[in-house]
Design a protein around this motif. Structure first.
Motif, short mmCIF file in Angstrom:
data_model
loop_
_atom_site.label_atom_id
_atom_site.label_comp_id
_atom_site.label_asym_id
_atom_site.label_seq_id
_atom_site.Cartn_x
_atom_site.Cartn_y
_atom_site.Cartn_z
N ILE A 402 0.85 -1.18 0.00
CA ILE A 402 0.00 0.00 0.00
C ILE A 402 0.89 1.24 0.00
N LYS A 403 0.69 2.05 -1.00
CA LYS A 403 1.42 3.32 -1.07
C LYS A 403 0.71 4.33 -0.17
N VAL A 404 1.48 5.03 0.65
CA VAL A 404 0.92 5.98 1.60
C VAL A 404 1.56 7.34 1.37
N LYS A 405 0.72 8.32 1.11
CA LYS A 405 1.21 9.67 0.86
C LYS A 405 2.07 10.17 2.03
N ASP A 406 3.26 10.65 1.71
CA ASP A 406 4.20 11.22 2.68
C ASP A 406 4.77 10.19 3.65
N PHE A 407 4.59 8.89 3.36
CA PHE A 407 5.16 7.83 4.20
C PHE A 407 5.74 6.74 3.31
N ASP A 408 6.52 5.87 3.92
CA ASP A 408 7.01 4.71 3.18
C ASP A 408 5.85 3.78 2.86
N VAL A 410 3.66 0.49 2.81
CA VAL A 410 3.35 -0.49 3.84
C VAL A 410 2.95 -1.80 3.16
N THR A 411 3.62 -2.87 3.51
CA THR A 411 3.33 -4.18 2.93
C THR A 411 2.68 -5.06 3.99
N ILE A 412 1.54 -5.63 3.65
CA ILE A 412 0.82 -6.52 4.58
C ILE A 412 0.60 -7.88 3.93
N PRO A 413 0.57 -8.93 4.73
CA PRO A 413 0.24 -10.26 4.20
C PRO A 413 -1.27 -10.50 4.25
#
Length: 837
Positions: A402-408, A410-413
Motif C-alpha cells: 500500500i502506497k501511503v502519501k508522505d510515508f514509506d 506499507v506491505t501486509i500479508p
C-alpha cells in the motif's frame, strides 16, 4: 510459504506506522480490443446543451446531447457496435463525475492512502483483505462474456478520452485533485470497473460486511454466564428466525413461482462455548465491529461511503384509473456530494433504455425500456458466514503493498482459509491465543456477472427474459417489474446457498465441527407474478412467509412491526374500498411514507402499541400517593394528543410533509414514550443501548401479545431484576409515560425540530441542505400502456454534474449543472422524463 519471522517483521512495521502518526501509474487491460479510429469530439464544460458527436471506424455516428439540466442522451443506429455506445456513456459520465469516479475506484482497490495519507491506511488494509487481488481481477476480465467485455472496454475508453482532454487542458481538472496536490489523473482499466462493481455490491448486501454472527456469539455466551439455563430462551427471543406476522413482498404462498427452500429446519439447540470465554468472544466481535465502523467513518469523511436502503411498489392495471400498470422505485443510497446517482438515456446499438446509473458502472441500473421498467431495493439473501479457524487451516495467499502519501510503502500479508480471507486478526500475524476468524461469502467470484445482467435486464423483450437476467445478478435485491403487456412481477436476486440443518445465527467452528455449504448450489428463487391482491411492494422487508431472518444482519430480523407497513396499509385500505389509483396517487405515496419516522427508519410504531398503551393508562385511573389526579389528567391529555395524530412526524398535515419545519408533538411524545418503555423492559438484562431498538420493539410486541403472538417469548422481560422497578407491562408503560411527560415539560416540543439533510463536501464543507424526510436518493415513476410508457417522472438530489473547478468565488466554481435538480428534489417534485417516441 513464507517464514513467520518475515511476516512478523512486516506486521510490526505496519503497527509502528499506524501508532506513531495520525503518484499514479498506468497499467493496460489484459485483453486487446480494437478501438475506433478517426473519432471526433467536441466539448464545452459547463454548457447545458453540448451536442457532442463522435464517429467510429465504421463511419456511423453516436451522438451525445444534453437537456437543460445536463442529463445526457446517447443516440445512434441499431447496428452500431456497442463498444462505441458505451465509449460515449463512459465519456459522458466521466465528463460529469471524474473526481467521484476516482474516489470509487480507489475505494474498491484499497488505494485511498495514496492521496489521503496515513489516515486512510486502516481503510485500505480492510478493503484489500476482503477484496480481489490484482490477479483475480485480471482473471475476471479474461472470463467476461465477449459482449460484456466489449462494453466494459468501450466504457473505459470513454473515461480515458475525458481524462486525455483534461491532460490537454489542465483548466478542466476538478478542484478536488488540485486541493490534494494532484496534477494528473490515472487512466482507467477494465479491472477497475470490476473492482468497483464488486465493492458496490458488498455495500448493498446487508450481510456481507456485518458482524451479526459474532455479535450473536458474544450475546449468547454472556447470557449463558449471567442467566444459565434461561439463556437459550432469552437468545431465541432476541434472535427469532421466522415471524409469521412479518410483512412480506409475496403474501400468498400459492403465488410463489419457486419457493425459497433453504434447509433450515433444526432444533435450534444452543450450547455454551467452552473453547473461548465470553470476554474473548466479545472482544473479537467488538474489534471487528469497530474496525468496520471506523472504515465506514473514514469513507464518509471523504464522501466515498455508499448507503443501502430503498422502497418500491408496482400496481396492476385493474387497480389503476387508467387500466395501466404503474411502478415506483425509490432506492435509498444516502446524500453524498455529488449524489451517488446520475441519469441518462441510451438509444443506440440495439439498446433502448433510460434511467439511473452509478458512475463507474456501465449500463442502466434502475431503468425503463419501451417494453418494461424495474426497481431495485436491498434484499436479504443469506450470503455470509463467519468461521472460527485453527492455525493449521490458515494459508498465506499474497502480499499487498500500500502506497501511503508522505510515508514509506506499507506491505501486509493476506491469509486465507478454505472458507475465505482471514479477517481477524487483521492483518493476520499468527499470535497465539487470539481467535482466528475467516469470512465466507456466497457472492465471491460471481459479482462480475452483474454487468452482463444489467445489459440483459435492458435487452429483455419479455417477462421471462427479464427473469433470466435476474439469475445473473450477484447481489441480493428486491425487484419490482411492470411491462406493456400488463404484467407486474417480483423477484429477489442474490446467491442464497442451500445450507444443511443447523445453527446459522452463530459462527461456525467456535465449538465442534463446522457446517459447510457450496456457493454453486442455491436455494430456489423467491419470485411471483400478477398477484391477486393487485400489487407488490416493500421497504427492505421480508421476501416471502417461508424465508428466515438474516443470519448475519441485525437489520434483517423481521417482526410484526416494520416500516414497510405504511406501504401495505396504503394499498390495502384503497383496494378494500374498491378505489382505483391515479398516477399521482401511486407516485405521491413516496412523500406520504417519507414523512414517517421511527427509530430513524420510517414507519409508524404507535399503531402497533396503541391498544396496549391506551389500556394500561386507562386502567391506572385510581388516585394514590404516587398517582395523583394531576398525573391521571396529564396521561389522558397525552392519549388524546396521540388519538388526534395522523401518524406522520411532520406537524401540519399533508401540505407540510415536504417542507414543514416542525415535528408533531404527538410524534415527539410517541418516540420518547416507546424508547422509555424499551429501556425499562430490557436495560436490566441487556444494559443500556446494547441492542437494536427495532429488534427490542418487536420483542416488546411479542411480549404484549402473549400467547396470541406469532412468536411467543420464552423469558418474561417485563419482570425487572430490580424489585423496586415496575414488574408488569402495564406498570412499565404507565411509569414510562410519567417519566417522559416530566422530562418533556410544556408543549410545544417539536417546534423547528424537523431537521435537515446536509450535503457535506469532504473538502469544502456544507454546500447545500433541505428538510429531512425518510426519502430516497433517486426515484422514477412509470406508467405502461399497450405501446410502452405513457408517462415517466424522476428525481434525484443536487444535479447531473459533480464538477467543481478551481477559481471563482471562494476559490472554486461549480458547474452550471451541479445544482440543476434541486428545484425538483428539494421540494419533493418529480420531473418529466422523455418517452420512447
Amino acid at each position: 510459504m513464507i517464514g513467520k519471522s518475515a511476516v512478523k517483521a512486516i506486521v510490526i512495521a505496519f503497527i509502528f506506522l499506524i501508532t506513531s502518526t495520525t503518484a499514479f501509474g498506468n497499467s493496460s487491460d489484459v485483453r486487446d480490443g480494437k478501438k475506433g479510429k478517426g473519432i471526433k469530439h467536441t466539448n464545452s464544460f459547463g454548457k447545458k446543451s453540448q451536442g457532442i458527436k463522435h464517429t467510429n471506424s465504421f463511419g456511423k455516428k453516436v451522438k451525445i446531447t444534453r437537456d437543460d439540466k445536463g442529463v445526457w442522451f446517447i443516440t445512434g443506429g441499431k447496428g452500431i457496435n456497442r463498444y462505441y455506445v458505451f465509449e460515449a456513456m463512459g465519456y459522458a459520465v466521466a465528463t460529469d463525475r471524474i473526481w467521484q469516479m476516482e474516489l470509487y475506484k480507489r475505494q474498491s482497490l484499497g488505494r485511498l492512502s495514496e492521496i489521503f495519507g496515513i489516515d486512510q491506511l486502516g481503510t485500505d488494509i480492510y478493503l484489500r483483505t476482503i477484496g480481489y487481488s490484482e490477479e483475480e481481477l485480471t482473471e475476471g476480465v479474461e472470463n467476461l462474456d465477449p459482449g460484456t467485455f466489449k462494453i466494459v472496454q468501450g466504457y473505459v475508453a470513454g473515461i480515458n478520452r475525458r481524462i486525455s482532454e483534461i491532460e490537454n487542458n489542465p483548466s478542466l481538472l476538478p478542484a478536488e485533485f488540485s486541493l490534494l496536490g494532484l496534477t494528473t489523473i490515472e487512466k482507467w482499466r477494465c479491472q477497475d470497473v470490476l473492482a468497483w462493481i464488486a465493492m458496490l455490491q458488498k455495500n448493498f448486501d446487508p450481510e456481507a460486511l456485518d458482524t451479526a454472527q459474532l455479535d450473536n456469539a458474544a450475546l449468547f455466551q454472556k447470557l449463558t454466564e449471567d442467566y444459565g439455563s434461561q439463556a437459550e430462551g432469552m437468545f431465541n427471543d432476541l434472535r427469532w428466525t421466522n415471524d409469521p406476522e412479518a410483512q412480506t413482498y409475496i403474501v400468498d404462498e400459492s403465488e410463489i413461482q419457486q419457493t425459497s427452500s433453504t434447509a433450515k429446519k433444526s432444533s435450534r439447540k444452543n450450547n455454551a462455548f467452552s473453547d473461548y470465554d465470553a470476554e474473548t468472544i466479545a472482544k473479537t466481535a467488538d474489534k471487528l465491529k469497530k474496525n468496520r465502523e471506523k472504515v465506514i467513518k473514514k469513507l464518509k469523511d471523504i464522501n466515498a461511503f455508499v448507503k443501502m436502503g430503498s422502497y418500491a411498489w408496482v400496481v396492476a392495471g385493474d387497480k389503476t384509473e387508467s387500466g395501466n400498470p404503474i411502478i415506483y422505485s425509490g432506492p435509498q443510497m444516502g446524500f453524498s456530494v455529488p449524489s451517488i446517482v446520475t441519469e441518462g438515456s441510451i438509444r443506440a446499438g440495439g439498446l433502448d433504455v433510460s434511467g439511473m446509473t452509478i458512475p463507474g458502472i456501465p449500463g442502466i441500473i434502475i431503468g425503463r425500456t419501451p417494453h418494461h421498467a424495474w426497481s431495485m431495493q436491498v434484499g436479504h439473501a443469506h450470503t455470509t458466514d463467519y468461521y472460527f479457524e485453527t492455525p493449521g487451516a490458515v494459508l498465506f495467499h499474497r502480499f499487498e503493498t500500500i502506497k501511503v502519501k508522505d510515508f514509506d510503502d506499507v506491505t501486509i500479508p493476506i491469509y486465507k482459509t478454505a472458507h475465505g480471507p482471514v479477517i481477524s486478526p487483521m492483518p493476520y500475524d499468527g499470535s497465539p491465543g487470539v481467535p482466528i476468524v475467516s469470512w465466507k461469502y456466497s457472492q465471491w467470484g460471481y459479482e462480475f456477472n452483474t454487468i452482463e445482467a444489467f445489459l440483459d435486464l435492458a435487452d429483455a423483450k419479455s417477462m421471462n427474459e427479464f427473469g433470466e437476467g435476474i439469475e445473473k445478478i450477484g447481489v441480493s435485491q428486491h425487484f419490482c417489474y411492470a411491462d406493456r403487456d400488463g404484467n407486474i412481477a417480483y423477484w429477489m436476486s442474490g446467491r442464497n446457498p442451500v445450507r444443511p440443518a443447523g445453527e446459522w445465527r452463530l459462527p461456525q467452528g467456535l465449538k465442534g465441527s463446522s457446517l459447510e455449504w457450496d456457493s454453486s448450489i442455491l436455494a430456489e428463487r423467491s419470485t411471483a407474478r400478477n398477484p391477486e391482491r393487485g400489487y407488490f411492494g416493500g421497504w427492505n422487508n421480508k421476501t416471502n412467509p417461508d424465508y428466515d431472518n438474516g443470519y448475519n444482519s441485525i437489520s434483517d430480523i423481521y417482526g410484526p412491526f416494520h416500516r414497510s407497513h405504511v406501504i401495505y396499509d396504503y394499498f390495502d385500505t384503497a383496494f378494500e374500498e374498491d378505489q382505483r389509483l391515479s398516477f399521482d396517487d401511486v407516485r405521491d405515496l413516496a412523500l406520504n411514507i417519507a414523512a414517517t419516522d421511527s427509530f430513524g427508519r420510517g414507519g409508524n410504531p404507535w399503531k402497533f402499541v396503541e391498544p396496549y398503551f391506551k389500556k394500561a393508562v386507562t386502567d391506572a385511573k385510581t388516585p394514590t400517593d404516587a398517582n395523583t389526579t394531576e398525573d391521571i389528567q396529564a396521561r389522558q391529555d397525552a392519549l388524546e394528543l396521540l388519538s388526534n395524530w395522523d401518524g406522520h412526524f411532520v406537524e401540519g398535515g399533508e401540505s407540510m410533509w415536504a417542507a414543514g419545519p416542525d415535528r408533531a408533538d404527538a410524534w415527539v411524545l410517541m418516540n420518547a414514550w416507546i424508547r422509555e418503555v424499551l429501556s425499562l423492559a430490557f436495560d436490566d438484562e441487556l444494559g443500556e443501548s446494547n441492542q437494536d431498538a427495532l429488534i427490542l420493539f418487536n420483542v416488546l410486541l411479542h411480549g404484549l401479545a402473549g400467547s396470541e403472538s406469532g412468536i411467543v417469548n420464552n423469558y418474561s422481560w417485563f419482570e425487572n431484576t430490580d424489585l423496586n422497578a415496575p414488574q408488569t407491562a402495564e406498570k412499565i408503560i404507565v411509569a414510562a409515560l410519567d417519566t417522559v411527560l416530566a422530562q418533556l415539560g410544556d408543549t410545544p416540543w417539536g417546534e423547528n425540530a424537523r431537521g435537515q439533510i446536509i450535503y457535506n463536501h469532504a473538502m469544502l464543507g456544507p454546500i447545500h441542505s433541505h428538510p429531512f424526510s425518510s426519502r430516497s436518493t433517486y426515484a422514477h415513476c412509470v406508467e405502461y400502456g399497450a405501446d410502452g410508457p405513457v408517462r415517466i417522472e424522476s428525481m434525484f438530489p443536487l444535479g447531473q454534474s459533480g464538477n467543481i473547478l478551481s477559481g471563482g468565488v471562494g476559490g472554486v466554481t461549480f458547474d452550471d449543472n451541479f445544482f440543476s435538480m434541486t428545484e425538483f428534489f428539494d421540494n419533493f417534485v418529480h420531473r418529466e422524463f422523455p418517452l420512447f417516441d
